[in-house]
Design a protein around this motif. Structure first.
Motif, PDB file in Angstrom:
ATOM      1  N   VAL A   1      -4.692  -3.364  -4.994  1.00  0.00           N
ATOM      2  CA  VAL A   1      -4.036  -2.064  -5.079  1.00  0.00           C
ATOM      3  C   VAL A   1      -2.817  -2.159  -5.997  1.00  0.00           C
ATOM      4  O   VAL A   1      -2.607  -1.312  -6.863  1.00  0.00           O
ATOM      5  CB  VAL A   1      -3.631  -1.561  -3.674  1.00  0.00           C
ATOM      6  CG1 VAL A   1      -2.973  -0.200  -3.760  1.00  0.00           C
ATOM      7  CG2 VAL A   1      -4.854  -1.494  -2.765  1.00  0.00           C
TER       8      VAL A   1
ATOM      9  N   PHE B   1       6.596   1.353  -3.121  1.00  0.00           N
ATOM     10  CA  PHE B   1       7.145   2.093  -4.258  1.00  0.00           C
ATOM     11  C   PHE B   1       8.288   1.319  -4.917  1.00  0.00           C
ATOM     12  O   PHE B   1       8.433   1.318  -6.133  1.00  0.00           O
ATOM     13  CB  PHE B   1       7.589   3.488  -3.792  1.00  0.00           C
ATOM     14  CG  PHE B   1       6.447   4.294  -3.253  1.00  0.00           C
ATOM     15  CD1 PHE B   1       5.676   5.078  -4.107  1.00  0.00           C
ATOM     16  CD2 PHE B   1       6.081   4.226  -1.910  1.00  0.00           C
ATOM     17  CE1 PHE B   1       4.583   5.794  -3.617  1.00  0.00           C
ATOM     18  CE2 PHE B   1       5.003   4.933  -1.419  1.00  0.00           C
ATOM     19  CZ  PHE B   1       4.249   5.720  -2.271  1.00  0.00           C
TER      20      PHE B   1
ATOM     21  N   LEU C   1       0.855  -1.187   0.000  1.00  0.00           N
ATOM     22  CA  LEU C   1       0.000   0.000   0.000  1.00  0.00           C
ATOM     23  C   LEU C   1       0.894   1.241   0.000  1.00  0.00           C
ATOM     24  O   LEU C   1       1.962   1.233   0.616  1.00  0.00           O
ATOM     25  CB  LEU C   1      -0.874   0.018   1.260  1.00  0.00           C
ATOM     26  CG  LEU C   1      -1.952  -1.056   1.380  1.00  0.00           C
ATOM     27  CD1 LEU C   1      -2.547  -1.059   2.780  1.00  0.00           C
ATOM     28  CD2 LEU C   1      -3.042  -0.846   0.341  1.00  0.00           C
ATOM     29  N   PRO C   2       0.443   2.307  -0.652  1.00  0.00           N
ATOM     30  CA  PRO C   2       1.307   3.495  -0.737  1.00  0.00           C
ATOM     31  C   PRO C   2       1.488   4.234   0.593  1.00  0.00           C
ATOM     32  O   PRO C   2       2.205   5.227   0.631  1.00  0.00           O
ATOM     33  CB  PRO C   2       0.594   4.388  -1.765  1.00  0.00           C
ATOM     34  CG  PRO C   2      -0.795   3.891  -1.820  1.00  0.00           C
ATOM     35  CD  PRO C   2      -0.767   2.439  -1.459  1.00  0.00           C
ATOM     36  N   ILE C   3       0.889   3.731   1.652  1.00  0.00           N
ATOM     37  CA  ILE C   3       1.189   4.296   2.972  1.00  0.00           C
ATOM     38  C   ILE C   3       2.545   3.795   3.464  1.00  0.00           C
ATOM     39  O   ILE C   3       3.071   4.312   4.441  1.00  0.00           O
ATOM     40  CB  ILE C   3       0.101   3.931   4.013  1.00  0.00           C
ATOM     41  CG1 ILE C   3      -0.238   2.454   3.914  1.00  0.00           C
ATOM     42  CG2 ILE C   3      -1.139   4.791   3.821  1.00  0.00           C
ATOM     43  CD1 ILE C   3      -1.268   1.977   4.919  1.00  0.00           C
ATOM     44  N   TYR C   4       3.072   2.771   2.804  1.00  0.00           N
ATOM     45  CA  TYR C   4       4.353   2.205   3.249  1.00  0.00           C
ATOM     46  C   TYR C   4       5.488   2.671   2.352  1.00  0.00           C
ATOM     47  O   TYR C   4       5.562   2.294   1.181  1.00  0.00           O
ATOM     48  CB  TYR C   4       4.289   0.672   3.266  1.00  0.00           C
ATOM     49  CG  TYR C   4       3.258   0.140   4.234  1.00  0.00           C
ATOM     50  CD1 TYR C   4       3.404   0.342   5.602  1.00  0.00           C
ATOM     51  CD2 TYR C   4       2.128  -0.542   3.778  1.00  0.00           C
ATOM     52  CE1 TYR C   4       2.449  -0.129   6.500  1.00  0.00           C
ATOM     53  CE2 TYR C   4       1.175  -1.021   4.672  1.00  0.00           C
ATOM     54  CZ  TYR C   4       1.347  -0.813   6.033  1.00  0.00           C
ATOM     55  OH  TYR C   4       0.408  -1.275   6.920  1.00  0.00           O
ATOM     56  N   LYS C   5       6.331   3.513   2.897  1.00  0.00           N
ATOM     57  CA  LYS C   5       7.518   3.981   2.181  1.00  0.00           C
ATOM     58  C   LYS C   5       8.626   4.078   3.221  1.00  0.00           C
ATOM     59  O   LYS C   5       8.526   4.837   4.180  1.00  0.00           O
ATOM     60  CB  LYS C   5       7.243   5.355   1.572  1.00  0.00           C
ATOM     61  CG  LYS C   5       8.351   5.865   0.668  1.00  0.00           C
ATOM     62  CD  LYS C   5       7.929   7.215   0.077  1.00  0.00           C
ATOM     63  CE  LYS C   5       8.635   7.594  -1.175  1.00  0.00           C
ATOM     64  NZ  LYS C   5      10.003   7.852  -1.146  1.00  0.00           N
TER      65      LYS C   5
ATOM     66  N   ALA D   1      -1.266 -13.855   3.899  1.00  0.00           N
ATOM     67  CA  ALA D   1      -0.143 -13.025   4.328  1.00  0.00           C
ATOM     68  C   ALA D   1       0.088 -13.296   5.811  1.00  0.00           C
ATOM     69  O   ALA D   1      -0.846 -13.423   6.581  1.00  0.00           O
ATOM     70  CB  ALA D   1      -0.460 -11.568   4.122  1.00  0.00           C
TER      71      ALA D   1
ATOM     72  N   HIS E   1      -3.996  -2.439  -9.515  1.00  0.00           N
ATOM     73  CA  HIS E   1      -4.454  -1.137 -10.011  1.00  0.00           C
ATOM     74  C   HIS E   1      -3.266  -0.320 -10.524  1.00  0.00           C
ATOM     75  O   HIS E   1      -3.329   0.272 -11.608  1.00  0.00           O
ATOM     76  CB  HIS E   1      -5.181  -0.422  -8.867  1.00  0.00           C
ATOM     77  CG  HIS E   1      -5.509   1.006  -9.114  1.00  0.00           C
ATOM     78  ND1 HIS E   1      -6.479   1.392 -10.015  1.00  0.00           N
ATOM     79  CD2 HIS E   1      -4.995   2.148  -8.586  1.00  0.00           C
ATOM     80  CE1 HIS E   1      -6.546   2.719 -10.025  1.00  0.00           C
ATOM     81  NE2 HIS E   1      -5.655   3.196  -9.171  1.00  0.00           N
ATOM     82  N   TYR E   2      -2.171  -0.299  -9.774  1.00  0.00           N
ATOM     83  CA  TYR E   2      -0.982   0.461 -10.203  1.00  0.00           C
ATOM     84  C   TYR E   2      -0.324  -0.181 -11.421  1.00  0.00           C
ATOM     85  O   TYR E   2       0.170   0.527 -12.307  1.00  0.00           O
ATOM     86  CB  TYR E   2       0.019   0.588  -9.042  1.00  0.00           C
ATOM     87  CG  TYR E   2      -0.289   1.768  -8.147  1.00  0.00           C
ATOM     88  CD1 TYR E   2      -1.306   1.699  -7.206  1.00  0.00           C
ATOM     89  CD2 TYR E   2       0.417   2.968  -8.273  1.00  0.00           C
ATOM     90  CE1 TYR E   2      -1.616   2.778  -6.390  1.00  0.00           C
ATOM     91  CE2 TYR E   2       0.126   4.057  -7.462  1.00  0.00           C
ATOM     92  CZ  TYR E   2      -0.896   3.960  -6.528  1.00  0.00           C
ATOM     93  OH  TYR E   2      -1.192   5.040  -5.732  1.00  0.00           O
TER      94      TYR E   2
ATOM     95  N   ASN F   1      -3.924  -7.005  -0.081  1.00  0.00           N
ATOM     96  CA  ASN F   1      -4.242  -5.856  -0.928  1.00  0.00           C
ATOM     97  C   ASN F   1      -3.706  -5.976  -2.352  1.00  0.00           C
ATOM     98  O   ASN F   1      -3.197  -5.014  -2.922  1.00  0.00           O
ATOM     99  CB  ASN F   1      -3.703  -4.573  -0.294  1.00  0.00           C
ATOM    100  CG  ASN F   1      -4.383  -4.296   1.038  1.00  0.00           C
ATOM    101  OD1 ASN F   1      -5.587  -4.119   1.090  1.00  0.00           O
ATOM    102  ND2 ASN F   1      -3.615  -4.303   2.100  1.00  0.00           N
TER     103      ASN F   1
END
Lengths: 571, 328
Positions: free
Chosen positions: B304, B280, B140-144, B323, B307-308, B301
């Motif tokens: 998600v 990312f 998920l893009p919350i993880y960077k 998971a 989708h990207y 997820n």
């Protein structure tokens, strides 16, 4: 120099990252001391503990989670359904999701240049949100505001905007302590000023200007109610310090009277005067001095105090019809007096306040609770049983020497209650938790059986939603089992095969025609997760209906002998 | 290319008679990516292929079966395929399995991290891949993740500050991989580290591989106060260092990126140090490799990621596997 919003959010972040309450308070105190002007101090204290607007102002920005979430998704150029929602589900928090996306995503970073907004500039943004009503207008304000903020600022900006908790473990009580520490005041004096003003912002300014004594109680500004703690067993260390009163099955209320003007306030300090015109009329006719009373609104008919379920017909109605008023007549039964002869008297002992209440009752024929000196444990049992026979909830034990501890729930008042009942239910849905329980399924919709009920086609229907009451270990075990039983997913909600049995306890059963079962439970909570039970052991809707009916039909002891209250105190 | 799930955690290429992290006996050649329990053969007596370090670590965790050692970059030829291991950067010994056959090539990532953990053999990827079977634990893009050096500094600062204040620092870190990486980060401080027994027995494998774990010994309740302690959260709940009252706890995991972790674990410091790649890095890797198909596993997820990848015109599908909640 103006104080920056950034300094407030940095302080909030630092407080969040600190474990000990005392250290949190010191950080808060240090921050309050750095603030130069009264206006900024007012805003800082308010933002940290109340929200965009002071709680008593009644003003709200009225920006819903969907409004700011879709706006943020657009700002970050991600798909709301496909990306934002799964992120929110994983974190259990929209505002944290927005903070992270604002930080991580290139398109969002490009749009933002930190402009070092001041506290008053942020306040102006909240004012603009309050003024505008359409979602599009509000979103335009948000978009514009976010271009000037850092991700951390944005997160706290949202939490303040929604008037919710900042989730930093620094609630009003700690803010009060931090103000006391910052300006070298006694905590109790600050708390008093806060109770009187109802505003942390105003309290902060009074603290700093050494004018706490300006905070005086005013009629028609309700103060927080004194609350009771549950008593575990019916034993108290030394009974002679306490008196007993019956605990009514009604609605707690505060009455303010000044001549022809009478107002009633509910426990959440909302004005409920309009729903109860006969009470207003009653007080107007009594020719009373300026007065504030604490007490209970009950349906009272034919010398019986009728159950809360019937009082519900009167609650939340702006203007009750004559018919409703005749069918469910209400009475305000006073049990405390907080203001008299133009003086607040919270600091007086209960005994003193009670004496005054008795005098007022005698002189003006006010209904007040009957109070009993308790002799011994046996006597308490006797009084408790009689209270239940009257249809009341149980007993209140009150410490004779206690002052009126507004807004506190301590041991000066103890409630002796019997739980309304228990039911064996089955978990139908699990809901993702938020805040501390983020990332877990922590709230549960519980079902009862209608398998053999010809009115329904389902096997189970929901009867209530409960959370809490389980240990962390149990929650983990529940979550593991939930994974195995999940058959459907609706956003943050999982549909489960009905297998996990939970015994719940609740205070009361109420009719609610907006639900499938037509009943709701008051305060349902986990009593035990019953791994030993099978879904076929689930209690039925018929059981719920029976409980309700028993409650309504129960013989109620008339108030003619040994009454729970009297119109005119014998002395 | 036929790619299927096999059992709880395994994946199979039935046409090539190959299994990845598979516990059954339905394939001739089974490759184990690394020694975390959700990837190790459940059947302790299986015969498998893996790197030497993975074999040593599996033995220390109770694996008593046979393993054929395969070195990175040194292919195994079968009748149907050529199989080469690539370093996965996840933990010591962790390998990605690259399979070349007449039907095209497959890269099975196992768990991986790029840039690699300094306590691993690094990260290297084949130039061209037709089918990428990738884990997506943090999809998920919350993880960077923050740069490694920053996290490393956070680990050392926490230890130093806590000791200076007269408290005992405790790092919650999974006992294989994360624990040793944290010790490697702490090594420059020269302060004695005590590590929980379950993690201690892995450490010599790291040292033999030339990874500096600094000055350390096994946890001893009597002497642990004032040392830097490394353990798991479950051990902490079961009395680890419960005799030390002045202590501060740091949680080292990708899941520490969530605010809720602070309250759920009642820790003082959250250090989002993961041994998986972030969202990312995953998308960038897919872009670089540009495979014919990305097969996504180990995530709730997958939608998600898909989708990207759709937006980038990369085909993908979800290979539905559970998971693990642990960031291993």
């Amino acid at each position: 120099m103006n104080n920056l919003f950034r300094q407030l959010t940095d302080t909030a972040k630092q407080i969040a990252e600190t474990r000990s309450t005392n250290n949190k308070i010191s950080i808060g105190a240090k921050y309050f001391k750095t603030i130069a002007t009264d206006d900024d101090l007012h805003l800082a204290a308010q933002f940290l503990s109340e929200g965009a607007f002071s709680s008593i102002s009644g003003k709200r920005t009225s920006v819903g989670s969907r409004t700011y979430s879709t706006c943020a998704a657009k700002f970050c150029e991600v798909d709301y359904e496909k990306v934002f929602k799964p992120c929110k589900r994983a974190l259990g928090s929209s505002s944290e999701t927005i903070e992270k996306l604002m930080h991580n995503l290139e398109p969002a970073r490009k749009k933002r240049i930190e402009k070092q907004l001041t506290l008053s500039e942020v306040e102006k943004i909240y004012q603009a949100l309050y003024r505008l009503s359409s979602r599009a207008d509000k979103q335009e304000i948000l978009r514009e505001a976010w271009t000037k903020m850092s991700p951390v600022e944005i997160k706290y900006f949202i939490r303040i905007m929604t008037q919710g908790s900042l989730r930093i473990g620094f609630e009003t009580r700690s803010v009060i302590s931090a103000l006391a520490e910052a300006f070298e005041k006694e905590v109790q004096d600050v708390r008093y000023a806060h109770m009187i003003t109802g505003s942390t912002g105003r309290t902060a300014v009074l603290c700093r200007n050494n004018t706490l004594d300006e905070a005086t109680f005013k009629l028609f500004h309700p103060i927080s109610f004194m609350l009771a703690s549950p008593i575990e067993s019916r034993t108290v260390d030394s009974l002679e310090g306490y008196v007993a009163e019956e605990k009514f099955d009604g609605m707690r209320a505060q009455t303010h009277v000044s001549g022809q003007k009478v107002e009633l306030y509910s426990r959440d300090l909302n004005d409920i005067t309009q729903s109860f015109p006969e009470i207003v009329q009653f007080f107007v006719s009594r020719n009373l001095p300026n007065l504030v009373l604490d007490g209970e609104i009950c349906v009272y008919k034919d010398e019986e105090i009728l159950p809360f379920q019937l009082l519900q017909k009167r609650m939340g109605r702006k203007k009750p019809t004559q018919k409703v008023m005749e069918e469910y007549p209400v009475l305000f039964i006073a049990y405390d007096v907080l203001y008299h002869s133009d003086q607040p008297i919270f600091e007086c002992s209960l005994t003193k306040r009670r004496n005054l209440l008795v005098q007022l009752s005698n002189k003006h024929s006010l209904p007040i609770t009957n109070q009993f000196n308790v002799r011994d444990q046996e006597h308490i049992e006797e009084l408790f049983e009689r209270a239940l026979a009257h249809g009341n909830e149980g007993l209140m034990l009150k410490k004779k020497k206690s002052s009126y501890e507004y807004g506190q729930r301590r041991k000066s008042w103890l409630k002796v209650k019997k739980p309304g009942g228990t039911l064996d239910t089955v978990i139908m849905y699990a809901h993702a938790g938020s805040g501390k329980r983020g990332g877990y399924y922590s709230d549960f919709t519980l079902g009862i059986s209608v398998k053999e009920d010809e009115r329904y086609e389902e096997e189970f229907i929901p009867i209530g939603k409960a959370y809490g009451g389980y240990t962390d270990e149990e929650m983990k075990r529940l979550n593991e089992r939930i994974k195995e039983l999940t058959v459907e997913r609706y956003g943050p909600t999982l549909g489960l095969i009905p297998k996990i049995m939970v015994e719940i306890e609740f205070d009361d059963v109420q009719v609610n025609n907006r639900t499938k079962a037509n009943y709701t439970l008051r305060l349902p909570r986990f009593k035990a997760i019953r791994w030993d039970l099978d879904p076929k052991d689930t209690d039925t809707l018929k059981d719920v209906e029976r409980m309700y009916q028993e409650k309504i039909d129960r013989e109620r002891l008339k108030q003619d002998k040994n009454p729970s209250f009297h119109l005119k105190a014998k002395q | 290319m036929n790619i299927t799930k096999a059992g709880y955690h395994g994946i199979m290429l039935p046409d090539l008679n190959i299994g990845f992290d598979y516990s059954g006996t339905g394939t001739q050649h089974t490759f184990i990516s690394h020694a975390h329990s959700d990837h190790m053969p459940r059947n302790r007596k299986s015969s498998v292929y893996c790197t030497e370090n993975t074999y040593k670590l599996m033995q220390r965790r109770g694996f008593s079966g046979e393993a054929t050692i395969l070195d990175f970059g040194n292919p195994l030829e079968t009748d149907l395929a050529r199989i080469t291991l690539f370093p996965a950067g996840h933990i010591l010994g962790s390998a990605m399995v690259f399979v070349e056959s007449v039907d095209g090539s497959v890269l099975y990532t196992g768990d991986y991290r790029t840039p690699a953990s300094p306590a691993s053999e690094g990260f290297k990827i084949p130039e061209q891949v037709d089918h990428l079977i990738t884990e997506a634990t943090f999809s998920l893009p919350i993880y960077k993740w923050a740069p490694h050096e920053e996290l490393s500094q956070q680990v050392r600062n926490f230890a130093t500050k806590t000791l200076e204040d007269g408290y005992t620092p405790i790092f919650l870190a999974y006992n294989l991989g994360k624990a040793q990486e944290v010790m490697h980060m702490l090594a420059p401080l020269g302060h004695l580290v005590q590590i929980h027994g379950a993690g201690y027995k892995m450490c010599d494998v790291y040292e033999e591989a030339g990874i500096d774990l600094g000055n350390y010994e096994t946890y001893d309740r009597k002497t642990c106060e004032g040392k830097i302690l490394v353990t798991t959260s479950s051990a902490l709940n079961n009395g680890f260092a419960s005799n030390v009252s002045k202590k501060r706890i740091a949680y080292c995991s990708g899941w520490a990126a969530r605010e809720a972790a602070r309250a759920q674990l009642t820790v003082h410091e959250l250090i989002p140090l993961s041994d998986h790649l972030d969202f990312f890095e995953l998308i960038r890797l897919c872009e670089e490799l540009n495979p014919k198909m990305v097969h996504i596993t180990h995530t709730p997820n997958a939608n998600v990621v898909q989708h990207y990848l759709d937006q980038r015109n990369i085909n993908s599908r979800f290979l539905d596997m559970e998971a693990e909640e642990d960031d291993q």
